[in-house]
Every structure is written in structure tokens, then in C-alpha cells.
Design an enzyme around this catalytic site. Structure first.
Site, PDB file in Angstrom:
ATOM      1  CG  ASP A  79      -3.187  57.729   4.089  1.00  0.00           C
ATOM      2  OD1 ASP A  79      -1.604  57.186   3.445  1.00  0.00           O
ATOM      3  OD2 ASP A  79      -2.940  56.949   4.750  1.00  0.00           O
ATOM      4  CD  GLU A 146       0.707  52.531   3.794  1.00  0.00           C
ATOM      5  OE1 GLU A 146       1.336  51.047   4.089  1.00  0.00           O
ATOM      6  OE2 GLU A 146      -0.106  52.888   4.580  1.00  0.00           O
TER       7      GLU A 146
END
Length: 485
Positions: A79, A146
Site C-alpha cells: 500500500d 502498513e
């Protein structure tokens, strides 16, 4: 735009990065990039698994003659942070990142670049796809989410990985080898307020704080950058006897230092001159304070359509006092590691609208007790003002191990390659190593990466020369992995 980037060296790295950046991959919206990675692994005929939370694991056997070396887990997160300039028309959910070359840097056109952690992902992809790179057995771990909670790392269960060494490719200075990081906790404060009709004898204004650098709320918290929420609060506080607040909308993501804040207020007609004088004075003072670190800071106001509703006076006083009291910035420095921020807080989001108040913070620390202490301090501040407070998303830090075997290997490798010593550091960002170590406590971990600046902001940029250096260091490290015992 991305065509020029594909011609940069090393081509395999930049081409994989360009492919990845064509896929929308915002935190908690990783469905497309998960499928992208699954297709990538399957196309290479490598064992590819998606765990129950969405992490992707791809395993590749060792190169011929390197079967006796320790298995290496190469890890990065899929991400990216979604931030864009207010005048940029871009849909992160449907569009790929528009990359451009700017001198020695690759950046995006008005948005975050996604080099954090896309260059790490691209490096792992390049190793997996190569038939020429020499390496031990590889377990590629691509985690999700994350940036907004590390739920991918938290959800990874024991048993998926067999590697003895983990290379996390998520730091942002190419001369650093990271052996520790901060943990974090989200502090959310919610409250309500009563609205009343806006005074009839007043003018409606929109106040704007813009032009700040923003940046990573961990790595950049000690750089003296402006926080748009705190600056806006100073402006409103200085003018509180002349205004009535209708709305405030400042900041965004918890892990990004807020770059912009906007408020809507009414000013009594009888106080317009006093407001203008006070506004100019406080704006000038703030800009003078930040002239070195925030040279592009703009503080302005403009006339808008008449506001219908405003906060009650007591609600306004309580709000301004509360935001003023909420600690922001570096709280303590580490007594053990030079220049390491130990504990900090980022007042990331302030939203006031429709009789609801939301204040969001991210508290970080490499010392668990200090993290709890600052979080409790914020909690007490908000609760004294009548807010409901929730502490959530807590994750552990990563305790440095100066006796790490892979640290010794990589330090020696770096010195031989570049004729200088690397900086062995711990960082104030939230790397996933500490969390992954919970279920894999015996794994020897290290973190490194290419030079990236301005992460989590539209000014994010990746250094071209540094990417080449990082790639060389990574490949040589893989060749020098020690043998199994």
C-alpha cells in the site's frame, strides 16, 4: 509520463516500479494490487499464496550452487499513502501514478509517488523475475495496510515463513542500515457541540493555511516543519473574541504531518477592523517563525457565502483550548542513540462540522512505556475537555540488536562496495519488523533502502543515483548471505 522512467537504470527495477504504480493501491483498498502480485507470481510459476488478511507470499528456490545458504525473507508493503495537492485533479482509486523525472529525482505530478514502499516491492519483483541474479532461497513477503495500522504484518500468522533472515526494504536513506524502529498508537478524540444561528450582523470568511511541506510524521517530525492544524488553531485562538467558528477541516492521514487546514468563520461587522489587524499580526508572526523550514507557508482569508450556523461560544472556547493543549512534535529524544527521536505525537486531523468534533493523533515511541505515557497525557487532555477518547491500533517497536549477524555481514559488504562506513541507526518510523518478530522471534532482521524524500506528501521523490546504489547493495548482500548451520 512514466515512459522516461522506464529507461532509467537499473531498468528491471524502474520497469517493475512503473508496472506497480499503474495499479491503484491505497491503504485498505489493496484488492487490485493483491491480484497484481498473485498474477505476477503465477506467471513466473512460483509458489504464490495469499494469507487470510491479504498478505502475498511468493517463494523462489535458490540459485544453483547457493542451496546451502540461509533462506532470506525479502519484505515490503504493497500500500501507499494517498496525498495530492489541492489543485490536482486525480482519482487514486482508478488512476495510475503519473511519474516524471525532475533532475536527479523521480517524482509524481501533484501526488504522492509511492516510492514508499513501491521501490522495495519493485526490487523484490526484480529478484523474483530474474534468471541471472544469484541468490539463496527467497521468500517474498508483500504485506498490506502498513500505512494505516500495519494490519497485514499484525495478521501474518506463524508457519508461513521458514527464512532465518529478513531484509525489510522500507527505509529512506541509502547510507543507513536500520536495526530498530518506533512503535505507535492511534489516539482518537470525539466530541459534540451545539450550533446556533450565525449572527446577522457579521461577514462570513474562509481562512486557509496552505503551502506547508507536510511529510512523514515519524521521519520528519524533528525537522521543525509546520503543522497546519496547530497553526490554524493559533490563528483562531488569537481572533476568538472577534469570530464565531462554523467549520474546521485540517489535515488527513495520521502518519502525514498536516499540510493544509481550512476554517469557516463569521466576523462581527463591528470587529472587522480589529480582526484584520489581529489576523495580519499573527499571520506575520507565524510566517516569520517558519521562514526557514516553511518558506512557502500562506495564511489567508476570503469572503464566502453567508454561513447559517456557528458553534456556541462555550463550545468554541473549549475546542480552541483543547487543540492548543494537545501536544504535537518531539516529546523526548533517545538518551541511548544520538539524534534519534524517542517519542513524538502528530496532531494529524481536526474536523469540526455538523455538531461533531474529531481530533486524530498518532503517537510514536521506541520505548513502550514512553509511548503509553504520552498517549495517556493526550487522553487526559481530551477527557478533561469532555471528549470520548479511544486508543487503538497499537503496535510494538523493534528493539535494536547491535550483535545481529546479518548486520555484520551487510556492514562489511557496504564498506567493501562503497569505501565508507554505513550509518547504523534506529528510526522513528513504524517499520513492520517489530510486529513480524512477534510470530518469528528468531528471525535476524535488517532494514535498508534507497534515498526517498518527502514521503507521505505530494513532494515525495526518489533519487535516481541512489536507486542504482541500493540495487547494487541488495544484490551483493544476497550473494554474501551466510551458510546454514
Amino acid at each position: 509520463m512514466s515512459k522516461e522512467v522506464r529507461n532509467l537504470e537499473p531498468k528491471e527495477l524502474w520497469n517493475n516500479f512503473a508496472d506497480l504504480n499503474a495499479v491503484p493501491r491505497g491503504s485498505k483498498k489493496e484488492e487490485k494490487v493483491i491480484q497484481f502480485m498473485v498474477d505476477f507470481g503465477n506467471k513466473l510459476n512460483l509458489k504464490t499464496v495469499v494469507d487470510p488478511v491479504g498478505n502475498v507470499i511468493i517463494k523462489k528456490p535458490a540459485s544453483k550452487g547457493m542451496e546451502n545458504l540461509k533462506t532470506v525473507v525479502m519484505q515490503s508493503h504493497l500500500d501507499m499513502v494517498h496525498q495530492k495537492n489541492s489543485d490536482t485533479n486525480f482519482d487514486f482509486d482508478t488512476e495510475g501514478i503519473k511519474m516524471v523525472i525532475d533532475g536527479d529525482w523521480v517524482k509524481a505530478d501533484g501526488t504522492t509517488l509511492g516510492a514508499d514502499n513501491g521501490l522495495g516491492v519493485a526490487a523484490i519483483m526484480s529478484v523474483l523475475a530474474s534468471s541471472e541474479i544469484k541468490h539463496p532461497a527467497i521468500e517474498a513477503l508483500f504485506t498490506i495496510d502498513e500505512e494505516t495500522g500495519m494490519t497485514g504484518a499484525m495478521g501474518l500468522q506463524a508457519g508461513y515463513l521458514d527464512g532465518e533472515i529478513l531484509l525489510n526494504l522500507d527505509t529512506e536513506e541509502d547510507d543507513e542500515i536500520d536495526i530498530g524502529c518506533a512503535g505507535g498508537v492511534d489516539v482518537s478524540a470525539l466530541n459534540s457541540y451545539n450550533e446556533v444561528n450565525a449572527p446577522s450582523n457579521s461577514v462570513s470568511l474562509k481562512i486557509a493555511v496552505t503551502g506547508l511541506n507536510g511529510g512523514h510524521s515519524g521521519m520528519d517530525i524533528d525537522k521543525g516543519l509546520g503543522n497546519a492544524n496547530k497553526i490554524m488553531n493559533r490563528i483562531l485562538y488569537a481572533n476568538q473574541e472577534y469570530i464565531r467558528i462554523s467549520e474546521i477541516n485540517g489535515g488527513g492521514l495520521r502518519n502525514a504531518i498536516p499540510r493544509e487546514s481550512f476554517s469557516k468563520v463569521t466576523v462581527y461587522n463591528s470587529n472587522k477592523t480589529l480582526f484584520e489587524r489581529t489576523f495580519k499580526k499573527i499571520a506575520k508572526e507565524i510566517q516569520k517563525e517558519f521562514k526557514t523550514t516553511e518558506p512557502n507557508l500562506e495564511i489567508s482569508y476570503e469572503r464566502i457565502d453567508d454561513i447559517k450556523k456557528v458553534m456556541t461560544t462555550i463550545s468554541q472556547i473549549t475546542l480552541l483550548n483543547t487543540v492548543y493543549s494537545a501536544y504535537n512534535g518531539v516529546y523526548t529524544m533517545s538518551p541511548d542513540m544520538e539524534n534519534l527521536v524517542e517519542t513524538s505525537n502528530n496532531v494529524a486531523r481536526v474536523l469540526v462540522k455538523d455538531e461533531k468534533i474529531e481530533i486524530m493523533c498518532l503517537t510514536r515511541s521506541s520505548v513502550e512505556s514512553s509511548k503509553v505515557d504520552l498517549a495517556n497525557s493526550l487522553k487526559s487532555t481530551f477527557e478533561l475537555a469532555g471528549y470520548a477518547v479511544n486508543l487503538s491500533g497499537s503496535y510494538p517497536g523493534w528493539k535494536p540488536n547491535v550483535d545481529s549477524p546479518i548486520l555484520k555481514t551487510m556492514t562489511k559488504t557496504y564498506e567493501e562496495l562503497f569505501n565508507s562506513k554505513p550509518h547504523v541507526v534506529a528510526c522513528h518510523a513504524g517499520l513492520e519488523c517489530g510486529i513480524l518478530g512477534t510470530n518469528y522471534p528468531e528471525m535476524d532482521m535488517i532494514s535498508f533502502g534507497p534515498t526517498i524524500q518527502g514521503a507521505h506528501s505530494p513532494d515525495e521523490r526518489a533519487n535516481i543515483k541512489s536507486a542504482k546504489k541500493f540495487w547494487k547493495f541488495l544484490l551483493t548482500t544476497l550473494e554474501n548471505i551466510p551458510a546454514k548451520k
